[in-house]
Write a protein that holds these residues in place. Structure first.
Motif, short mmCIF file in Angstrom:
data_model
loop_
_atom_site.label_atom_id
_atom_site.label_comp_id
_atom_site.label_asym_id
_atom_site.label_seq_id
_atom_site.Cartn_x
_atom_site.Cartn_y
_atom_site.Cartn_z
N TRP A 73 0.82 -1.20 0.00
CA TRP A 73 0.00 0.00 0.00
C TRP A 73 0.85 1.26 0.00
N GLN A 74 2.08 1.18 0.50
CA GLN A 74 2.96 2.33 0.47
C GLN A 74 3.58 2.53 -0.91
N LEU A 75 3.59 1.48 -1.73
CA LEU A 75 4.14 1.56 -3.08
C LEU A 75 3.08 1.81 -4.15
N ASN A 76 1.87 1.32 -3.95
CA ASN A 76 0.82 1.34 -4.97
C ASN A 76 0.32 2.76 -5.22
N PRO A 77 0.38 3.26 -6.47
CA PRO A 77 -0.05 4.64 -6.75
C PRO A 77 -1.57 4.82 -6.77
N TYR A 78 -2.34 3.80 -6.42
CA TYR A 78 -3.79 3.89 -6.34
C TYR A 78 -4.22 4.90 -5.27
N ILE A 79 -5.28 5.67 -5.57
CA ILE A 79 -5.80 6.67 -4.63
C ILE A 79 -7.05 6.12 -3.95
N GLU A 80 -7.02 6.07 -2.63
CA GLU A 80 -8.15 5.58 -1.84
C GLU A 80 -9.02 6.75 -1.43
N ILE A 81 -10.38 6.60 -1.57
CA ILE A 81 -11.28 7.73 -1.34
C ILE A 81 -12.34 7.43 -0.28
N ASN A 82 -12.06 6.55 0.67
CA ASN A 82 -13.06 6.27 1.70
C ASN A 82 -13.49 7.54 2.42
N ASP A 83 -12.57 8.47 2.58
CA ASP A 83 -12.88 9.78 3.16
C ASP A 83 -12.65 10.82 2.07
N PRO A 84 -13.68 11.56 1.63
CA PRO A 84 -13.54 12.46 0.48
C PRO A 84 -12.60 13.63 0.71
N VAL A 85 -12.22 13.90 1.97
CA VAL A 85 -11.33 15.02 2.24
C VAL A 85 -9.96 14.56 2.73
N ASN A 86 -9.79 13.26 2.95
CA ASN A 86 -8.51 12.70 3.36
C ASN A 86 -8.22 11.48 2.50
N LEU A 87 -7.49 11.68 1.42
CA LEU A 87 -7.20 10.62 0.47
C LEU A 87 -5.86 9.97 0.81
N ARG A 88 -5.63 8.79 0.25
CA ARG A 88 -4.37 8.08 0.49
C ARG A 88 -3.86 7.51 -0.81
N GLN A 89 -2.56 7.64 -1.05
CA GLN A 89 -1.94 7.15 -2.27
C GLN A 89 -0.53 6.67 -1.98
N GLY A 90 -0.14 5.56 -2.59
CA GLY A 90 1.21 5.05 -2.43
C GLY A 90 2.20 5.76 -3.33
N ASN A 91 3.47 5.51 -3.08
CA ASN A 91 4.55 6.14 -3.84
C ASN A 91 5.45 5.04 -4.40
N PRO A 92 5.36 4.75 -5.71
CA PRO A 92 6.16 3.65 -6.29
C PRO A 92 7.66 3.92 -6.28
N GLN A 93 8.07 5.15 -5.95
CA GLN A 93 9.49 5.47 -5.91
C GLN A 93 10.12 5.20 -4.54
N LEU A 94 9.32 4.73 -3.59
CA LEU A 94 9.86 4.46 -2.26
C LEU A 94 10.96 3.41 -2.29
N GLN A 95 11.94 3.59 -1.43
CA GLN A 95 13.02 2.62 -1.28
C GLN A 95 13.05 2.13 0.17
N PRO A 96 13.58 0.95 0.42
CA PRO A 96 13.68 0.45 1.80
C PRO A 96 14.51 1.39 2.67
N GLU A 97 14.23 1.40 3.95
CA GLU A 97 15.03 2.15 4.91
C GLU A 97 15.83 1.17 5.76
N PHE A 98 16.96 1.61 6.27
CA PHE A 98 17.82 0.78 7.11
C PHE A 98 17.85 1.38 8.52
N ILE A 99 17.94 0.52 9.51
CA ILE A 99 17.85 0.94 10.90
C ILE A 99 19.05 0.43 11.67
N ASN A 100 19.71 1.32 12.36
CA ASN A 100 20.76 0.96 13.31
C ASN A 100 20.19 1.12 14.71
N SER A 101 20.10 0.02 15.45
CA SER A 101 19.42 0.03 16.74
C SER A 101 20.40 -0.34 17.85
#
Length: 845
Positions: free
Chosen positions: A584-612
């Motif tokens: 869902w974070q990658l998919n460019p589909y736009i979700e419209i369950n709430d007409p004033v708060n939409l959600r869309q993925g970003n296909p350009q996202l890359q993995p993040e690395f964590i040093n803990s």
């Protein structure tokens, strides 16, 4: 690299496991050219009820014809014993005695085999407890609700009264360090953890797992190299109930309540001979009306243009059912084979009404809207697992392997009707209707093998491999109706993706006096291929792409532990992990369950690395334990949420779906870095025999560095959350009606927390439960619980940007009342194969 490395490692493990002789190889300076394998008798002592090894039991081997002692020894910590250099000229008698167990004898004929050798594996020898009744005295041992170890916390679910009759979501609300958002998503120290069921990934959601089926929950905040590298937010492992006591054992429970609460669960276990059968099934339903509110000021360029208010009421009803069954086959004392099968499914419906107000810059109503949504969805989630375990005569040495197949499908459909009116009630613009229809199919296969090899008494080496494949397909079509004309909207979302992750790891650990360490390294190859079917748009990632960036595939870990005295322990640990963007974070589909708060993925996202990094200090004292943790998490390329108003082109594309022209589009971007500094303290204290209390607090400072399209999204701030669980149980002989009456109160508070463009609002809630044990041996239990006593649990955010200011909150669950009853039963001498069994074993707890 995807398949060859795991295959080679598994071949090496398998060959080593089958080629090694059970006898220990000679050490030191001796280098014989020929090794003579001696005759021997060996086996393992286990408790008949628990199946656990019995340590320090006396095992004596007598010459049968002389009745004279040949050799004797005490069993090791796992129950193993072994007699070497046995002569085949005699017969033997084995005599075993252990404190608290009935004595055992066995005659052994020592005749050589075809190769002239004699080797007798006696398998698991189950000793029967010697039960002695003390007049009117009952001795019981109970586990605490929270067991705090240096590397993990274990939460025993049967101690959580407020979760009785609920789901795994209700369990998570009671666990320190864990928070649950409005959609039932879980966070561990404000990060998203990996959810396991019985140590393996699952396609189940937490609200699909009945709380009454859970034995315990394990929290691992900084996993070692043995675990998946994608566990950047830690691991929450849900361990389901599975008895191994001999005979027939079970528990049945039911719950009723409001709003529309109805649950029923049954668990059975039958242990007989070399077979252990288990089964559990359950039904769970709940409902309620959840309210939401959004208040927004639109101010492009910092100048107020207009205002928008939205008030929603969502009536939900959900029901789930599941059945789990399987068996363990103890082939001999070295080999165990298990099969587990799960079938589950459910459906839900949601009827939402939204009242909308559109005001001008003077806050005068310009027009208003009414939006009615009717949604239905259903699913089934199934799982099959086959497991094998081989233990070697060498103590602690074992090989395990299992394969898990998760599969399921789902469907959904909804209708959204939008209408708009002037303040006088006349039509502002024609109504619009949107219909959604979707279905999906998901298949996951996971293969995992692990090999543990002790090196002497204080060191061990562990290695293993894992292969994971995920195949997902979804069809989601959206149609708009305007003046009787049907149009397929660009919101339609037909896609498929495959995900493949292959890994190998190795860890070495050693203990030197009061100091111990573990060092490990994990290598993972990951590939994600996504496809939007309608336009052939491809997206995804591959790590590593070549040997030049092999560091992206390596994940080291290091744990250093120092014990101070009997009850104190200090540990410093480090691990490197990865967080891969989900679909869902990658998919460019736009979700419209709430007409004033939409959600869309970003296909350009890359993995993040964590040093803990973590510093842990555990201190035990009379009546309790204190665990203090200091931690730092450094996230380069952090996946974080970004929000902005939709563009004119996007509005033109979506206007048939009745989307607001000033709607906010929420997506995800890669920030430069995110740093979290935190301190966590958990105290577990028992005052006397009737009262215990567990307070915990987590303090965190978060700093985000991000810049998108010349917009500085950097933010920083301090947040904290606290939780308090208190238990009190009445113990009295004067008024039996109040005896064994237990009370539990759990309170939780989460302070406001910074996000890149604003903050999350504070949240607090209180749960209460009362439980009474009744019937003979306390086999029956009745529980009354109230979740969210003051009806305050909700999820809210404030966005404050140059173009808009928004204050909003939503709810998923509402306050509910539950009345639950459970009954435990068991019969130690139950025999499925012996119809004439008339033994007097009777019931057993």
């Amino acid at each position: 690299m995807k398949c060859i490395i795991p295959l080679l490692v598994f071949i090496v493990i398998s060959l080593e496991a089958n080629a090694q002789d059970p006898e220990q190889q000679p050490t030191g300076d001796h280098q014989p050219t020929l090794q003579v394998r001696s005759n021997r008798i060996y086996g393992k002592l286990v408790d008949e009820n628990s199946g656990k090894g019995i340590e320090a039991a006396s095992v004596q081997l007598y010459l049968a014809h002389k009745d004279s002692l040949y050799e004797g020894m005490l069993t090791k910590s796992n129950g193993n014993f072994s007699f070497s250099n046995i002569s085949t000229a005699y017969g033997y008698k084995l005599i075993i005695s252990a404190l608290g167990y009935e004595p055992f004898e066995q005659i052994i004929a020592a005749s050589p085999g075809e190769n002239g050798r004699f080797e007798k594996d006696l398998g698991n020898i189950a000793l029967h407890p010697a039960i002695k009744q003390l007049a009117d005295i009952t001795i019981t041992a109970t586990r605490p609700a929270l067991e705090m170890n240096i590397d993990r916390k274990v939460f025993n679910v049967d101690k959580s009264l407020t979760a009785t009759g609920g789901t795994a979501v209700d369990v998570m609300k009671n666990i320190p360090s864990v928070s649950v958002d409005i959609d039932g998503n879980v966070e561990l120290r404000n990060s998203t953890p990996q959810i396991f069921v019985d140590g393996r990934p699952t396609i189940l959601t937490l609200d699909q797992i009945p709380a009454d089926h859970i034995e315990k929950v394990e929290l691992i905040t900084n996993p070692s190299a043995k675990f998946d590298a994608s566990t950047s937010g830690g691991i929450i492992n849900v361990v389901l109930k599975k008895e191994k006591r001999f005979g027939l054992n079970g528990i049945v429970s039911t719950s009723v309540g409001v709003p529309r609460v109805l649950n029923g669960n049954l668990s059975l276990n039958l242990r007989q001979g070399k077979l252990n059968f288990f089964m559990s099934g359950g039904y769970n339903q709940s409902g309620g009306k959840a309210k939401g509110k959004t208040l927004r000021e639109n101010k492009p360029g910092g100048v107020t243009k207009d205002y928008f208010n939205q008030y929603s009421v969502n009536t939900r009803f959900r029901k789930f059912s599941s059945i789990n069954f399987g068996f363990d086959y103890f082939m001999d004392n070295r080999n165990t084979f298990s099969i587990t099968q799960r079938f589950g499914g459910g459906n839900s419906k949601s009827d939402e009404v939204q009242e909308q107000e559109y005001l001008n810059s003077s806050k005068v109503l310009a027009y208003y809207g009414n939006r009615v949504g009717d949604s239905r969805w259903g699913f089934n989630r199934n799982s099959t697992r086959a497991s094998y375990k081989h233990t070697f005569p060498q103590e602690g040495r074992e090989l395990t392997a299992d394969i898990t197949y998760n599969y399921g499908k789902g469907s959904s459909n909804s209708t959204i009707l939008n209408r708009y009116f002037y303040p006088d009630g006349s039509i502002y613009k024609p109504s619009a209707t949107v219909n959604n229809d979707g279905r999906n199919n998901n298949n996951q296969v996971t293969f995992e093998a692990n090999y543990l090899h002790p090196i002497g008494e204080n060191a061990k080496f562990e290695t293993g491999l894992r292969a994971y494949f995920n195949d997902y397909k979804s069809y989601f079509n959206v149609f708009g109706y305007d003046n009787g004309q049907e149009t397929k909207l660009p919101l339609s979302n037909n896609y498929k993706y495959t995900e493949n992750i292959n890994a190998v790891y190795g860890t070495y650990s050693q203990k030197m006096g009061t100091f111990s360490f573990q060092a490990g390294l994990r290598a993972e190859y990951s590939k994600f291929d996504g496809l939007l079917i309608d336009n052939a748009f491809k997206f995804g990632y591959q790590y590593p792409k070549s040997l030049s960036n092999i560091w992206n595939a390596l994940f080291p870990s290091l744990f250093l532990t120092q014990r101070i005295g009997e009850d104190d322990e200090v540990q410093v640990n480090f691990s490197r992990r990865i967080r891969r963007p989900n679909f869902w974070q990658l998919n460019p589909y736009i979700e419209i369950n709430d007409p004033v708060n939409l959600r869309q993925g970003n296909p350009q996202l890359q993995p993040e690395f964590i040093n803990s990094f973590e510093f842990n200090y555990s201190k035990g004292f009379k009546g309790g334990n204190l665990l203090g943790v200091l931690y730092w998490r450094n996230n380069p390329n952090d996946i974080t949420q970004y929000s902005d108003t939709i563009t004119a082109a996007q509005y033109e594309q979506l206007q048939n779906a009745a989307v607001d022209p000033n709607a906010i589009l929420n997506t995800w971007v890669n920030a430069s870095t995110t740093n979290r500094y935190g301190a966590e303290f958990t105290l577990q204290y028992k005052a006397g025999t009737n009262f215990d209390i567990t307070p915990s607090i987590n303090l965190q400072y978060r700093k985000v560095n991000a810049r998108i399209n010349d917009i500085d999204l950097s933010n920083k701030g301090f947040n904290w959350d606290a939780r308090l669980t208190a238990n009190y149980k009445i113990k009295t002989d004067k008024k039996p009606v109040f005896n064994n009456l237990a009370f539990q109160v759990m309170g939780n508070y989460e302070s406001p927390r910074v996000i890149p463009q604003g903050k999350m609002l504070s949240e607090f809630s209180v749960d209460f439960a009362i439980r009474k044990d009744l019937l003979k041996n306390n086999r029956g239990t009745i529980t009354f619980g109230i979740n969210d006593v003051f009806n305050t649990r909700r999820w809210g955010t404030i966005y404050d940007t140059e173009n808009f200011y928004q204050d909003a909150y939503r709810r998923w669950n509402v306050r509910n009342f539950r009345l639950s009853f459970s009954y435990k039963f068991g019969k130690a001498d139950f025999s499925l194969l012996n119809r004439n069994n008339r033994g007097g074993g009777g019931d057993e707890d």
